[in-house]
Design a protein around this motif. Sequence first.
Motif, PDB file in Angstrom:
ATOM      1  N   LEU A 161       0.837  -1.196   0.000  1.00 57.69           N
ATOM      2  CA  LEU A 161       0.000   0.000   0.000  1.00 57.69           C
ATOM      3  C   LEU A 161       0.872   1.247   0.000  1.00 57.69           C
ATOM      4  O   LEU A 161       1.792   1.374   0.811  1.00 57.69           O
ATOM      5  N   THR A 162       0.564   2.168  -0.913  1.00 56.38           N
ATOM      6  CA  THR A 162       1.303   3.419  -1.015  1.00 56.38           C
ATOM      7  C   THR A 162       0.335   4.589  -0.998  1.00 56.38           C
ATOM      8  O   THR A 162      -0.657   4.594  -1.739  1.00 56.38           O
ATOM      9  N   TYR A 163       0.605   5.579  -0.140  1.00 58.78           N
ATOM     10  CA  TYR A 163      -0.170   6.819  -0.117  1.00 58.78           C
ATOM     11  C   TYR A 163       0.589   7.886  -0.902  1.00 58.78           C
ATOM     12  O   TYR A 163       1.792   8.053  -0.760  1.00 58.78           O
ATOM     13  N   GLY A 164      -0.148   8.618  -1.737  1.00 54.95           N
ATOM     14  CA  GLY A 164       0.458   9.686  -2.518  1.00 54.95           C
ATOM     15  C   GLY A 164      -0.301   9.913  -3.815  1.00 54.95           C
ATOM     16  O   GLY A 164      -0.892   8.987  -4.372  1.00 54.95           O
ATOM     17  N   GLY A 165      -0.335  11.139  -4.291  1.00 54.88           N
ATOM     18  CA  GLY A 165      -1.051  11.423  -5.526  1.00 54.88           C
ATOM     19  C   GLY A 165      -2.518  11.750  -5.266  1.00 54.88           C
ATOM     20  O   GLY A 165      -2.911  12.132  -4.172  1.00 54.88           O
ATOM     21  N   THR A 166      -3.331  11.557  -6.317  1.00 57.47           N
ATOM     22  CA  THR A 166      -4.739  11.944  -6.223  1.00 57.47           C
ATOM     23  C   THR A 166      -5.703  10.800  -6.557  1.00 57.47           C
ATOM     24  O   THR A 166      -6.913  10.981  -6.462  1.00 57.47           O
ATOM     25  N   ASN A 167      -5.191   9.646  -6.948  1.00 54.47           N
ATOM     26  CA  ASN A 167      -6.059   8.550  -7.354  1.00 54.47           C
ATOM     27  C   ASN A 167      -6.014   7.383  -6.373  1.00 54.47           C
ATOM     28  O   ASN A 167      -4.995   7.136  -5.722  1.00 54.47           O
ATOM     29  N   ASP A 176      -0.303  -3.918  -6.333  1.00 55.13           N
ATOM     30  CA  ASP A 176      -0.313  -3.054  -5.157  1.00 55.13           C
ATOM     31  C   ASP A 176      -1.489  -2.089  -5.228  1.00 55.13           C
ATOM     32  O   ASP A 176      -2.202  -2.022  -6.231  1.00 55.13           O
ATOM     33  N   ILE A 177      -1.689  -1.362  -4.148  1.00 54.18           N
ATOM     34  CA  ILE A 177      -2.776  -0.379  -4.070  1.00 54.18           C
ATOM     35  C   ILE A 177      -2.175   1.005  -3.889  1.00 54.18           C
ATOM     36  O   ILE A 177      -1.299   1.214  -3.051  1.00 54.18           O
ATOM     37  N   LEU A 178      -2.667   1.935  -4.689  1.00 49.69           N
ATOM     38  CA  LEU A 178      -2.261   3.329  -4.574  1.00 49.69           C
ATOM     39  C   LEU A 178      -3.431   4.114  -3.999  1.00 49.69           C
ATOM     40  O   LEU A 178      -4.558   3.999  -4.466  1.00 49.69           O
ATOM     41  N   MET A 179      -3.150   4.894  -2.968  1.00 48.82           N
ATOM     42  CA  MET A 179      -4.171   5.720  -2.325  1.00 48.82           C
ATOM     43  C   MET A 179      -3.722   7.181  -2.292  1.00 48.82           C
ATOM     44  O   MET A 179      -2.530   7.461  -2.160  1.00 48.82           O
ATOM     45  N   PRO A 180      -4.675   8.122  -2.391  1.00 46.85           N
ATOM     46  CA  PRO A 180      -4.308   9.534  -2.210  1.00 46.85           C
ATOM     47  C   PRO A 180      -3.755   9.761  -0.804  1.00 46.85           C
ATOM     48  O   PRO A 180      -3.978   8.952   0.109  1.00 46.85           O
ATOM     49  N   ASP A 181      -3.043  10.866  -0.628  1.00 44.72           N
ATOM     50  CA  ASP A 181      -2.557  11.217   0.712  1.00 44.72           C
ATOM     51  C   ASP A 181      -3.725  11.286   1.684  1.00 44.72           C
ATOM     52  O   ASP A 181      -4.825  11.726   1.325  1.00 44.72           O
ATOM     53  N   ARG A 182      -3.481  10.890   2.899  1.00 46.43           N
ATOM     54  CA  ARG A 182      -4.552  10.807   3.890  1.00 46.43           C
ATOM     55  C   ARG A 182      -5.282  12.138   4.071  1.00 46.43           C
ATOM     56  O   ARG A 182      -6.499  12.170   4.251  1.00 46.43           O
ATOM     57  N   GLU A 183      -4.564  13.231   3.979  1.00 47.18           N
ATOM     58  CA  GLU A 183      -5.190  14.522   4.235  1.00 47.18           C
ATOM     59  C   GLU A 183      -6.168  14.941   3.127  1.00 47.18           C
ATOM     60  O   GLU A 183      -6.920  15.899   3.278  1.00 47.18           O
ATOM     61  N   ARG A 184      -6.141  14.233   1.999  1.00 47.03           N
ATOM     62  CA  ARG A 184      -7.073  14.541   0.917  1.00 47.03           C
ATOM     63  C   ARG A 184      -8.489  14.017   1.189  1.00 47.03           C
ATOM     64  O   ARG A 184      -9.431  14.404   0.499  1.00 47.03           O
ATOM     65  N   PHE A 185      -8.625  13.118   2.163  1.00 48.11           N
ATOM     66  CA  PHE A 185      -9.935  12.558   2.475  1.00 48.11           C
ATOM     67  C   PHE A 185     -10.667  13.429   3.480  1.00 48.11           C
ATOM     68  O   PHE A 185     -10.053  14.040   4.360  1.00 48.11           O
ATOM     69  N   VAL A 189     -13.842   7.869   7.557  1.00 52.52           N
ATOM     70  CA  VAL A 189     -14.900   7.055   6.931  1.00 52.52           C
ATOM     71  C   VAL A 189     -14.661   6.939   5.433  1.00 52.52           C
ATOM     72  O   VAL A 189     -14.690   5.847   4.861  1.00 52.52           O
ATOM     73  N   HIS A 190     -14.401   8.072   4.771  1.00 54.90           N
ATOM     74  CA  HIS A 190     -14.147   8.054   3.334  1.00 54.90           C
ATOM     75  C   HIS A 190     -12.857   7.306   3.017  1.00 54.90           C
ATOM     76  O   HIS A 190     -12.783   6.557   2.041  1.00 54.90           O
ATOM     77  N   LEU A 191     -11.839   7.518   3.846  1.00 56.76           N
ATOM     78  CA  LEU A 191     -10.558   6.864   3.599  1.00 56.76           C
ATOM     79  C   LEU A 191     -10.692   5.348   3.654  1.00 56.76           C
ATOM     80  O   LEU A 191     -10.285   4.644   2.723  1.00 56.76           O
ATOM     81  N   TYR A 192     -11.268   4.831   4.738  1.00 61.69           N
ATOM     82  CA  TYR A 192     -11.316   3.376   4.905  1.00 61.69           C
ATOM     83  C   TYR A 192     -12.323   2.724   3.973  1.00 61.69           C
ATOM     84  O   TYR A 192     -12.117   1.578   3.534  1.00 61.69           O
ATOM     85  N   SER A 193     -13.412   3.407   3.638  1.00 59.56           N
ATOM     86  CA  SER A 193     -14.349   2.865   2.654  1.00 59.56           C
ATOM     87  C   SER A 193     -13.643   2.673   1.318  1.00 59.56           C
ATOM     88  O   SER A 193     -13.804   1.652   0.641  1.00 59.56           O
ATOM     89  N   THR A 194     -12.853   3.668   0.928  1.00 58.10           N
ATOM     90  CA  THR A 194     -12.115   3.606  -0.332  1.00 58.10           C
ATOM     91  C   THR A 194     -11.046   2.523  -0.283  1.00 58.10           C
ATOM     92  O   THR A 194     -10.892   1.735  -1.223  1.00 58.10           O
TER      93      THR A 194
END
Length: 303
Positions: A161-167, A176-185, A189-194
């Motif tokens: 799992l990697t955090y970074g970017g917008t997608n 692997d899974i790419l997630m936006p930076d945590r502060e973008r959520f 609730v939105h973060l973990y649902s995604t």
Amino acid sequence: MQNIKDTYQRITDTIVEQLEAGTKPWIRPWRGNVRSSLIPRRATGEAYRGINVLMLWISGQMFGYEENTWMTYRQAQDLGAQVRKGEKGTLVVKYGTFTPKEREDDEERSIPYLKGYTVFNVEQIENLPDRFFSPIEETPSTPVPHLETVETFVSRTGVKLTYGGTNACYRPASDDILMPDRERFNSEVHLYSTLLHEMSHWSGAKHRLDRDMSGRFGSECYAVEELIAELAASFLCADLGVTHDPRDNTAAYLASWLKVLKNDKRAIITAAAKAQSAADYLHQLQSSKEREAACPDCSSATA
């Protein structure tokens, strides 16, 4: 008794009606009893699974039930209780296979069955024992941005799992899974649902559950996989005590799901079963990691 085709159609019609109204029926605005299970349960305490979870969530949302325990009319009577006059039950199903006596020597000739029956929420029943109701507790007013339970769950799967970017996406090529930076959520609730949605995609890789993930956006194959991932995420959020509030892609996805469901009345049941398998798979990874933690040398030991 209704035949199997009628039961499939009733279930699909219920889901389609909700989607056409612009509602994702597997998303419930959880409230009230925070100690009450989010996954619907039978009178015995056993959790419902697959399509039955969706059907009971829909009913709970439509009628505002805060309790999540359901039972048949007969079960209520056996407990000395009574379904209130005028209350309407909810359709659930029992599904499996059976082999006729004349075919018992041939496992490949087993016949699938789907039997519908009616259950009632405990809030529809009078004189039930207190054990079927949860004490009312107020939900904490301040959201917790970091949920250790979910973080541990994710970590134990071994997902990269990697955090970074917008997608937010699962990348099959690099697995692997790419997630936006945590502060973008907007919230945890939105973060973990995604995140749980993307982990559900991750579970479908060829070397895991081997689902067909070859479709492009707009194709039926793509719509089905997205539906599986969203349902699995809703199951996992409920298991982990997190409200499910996925990304706002409603219009395009609702249209694609409606097309699939209207073309195949079995599609929602199949998708729910595969979603349950995805959730089960991720839960099973927890057990293997717990065993490794308890006995680090066991995995390398030889008989």
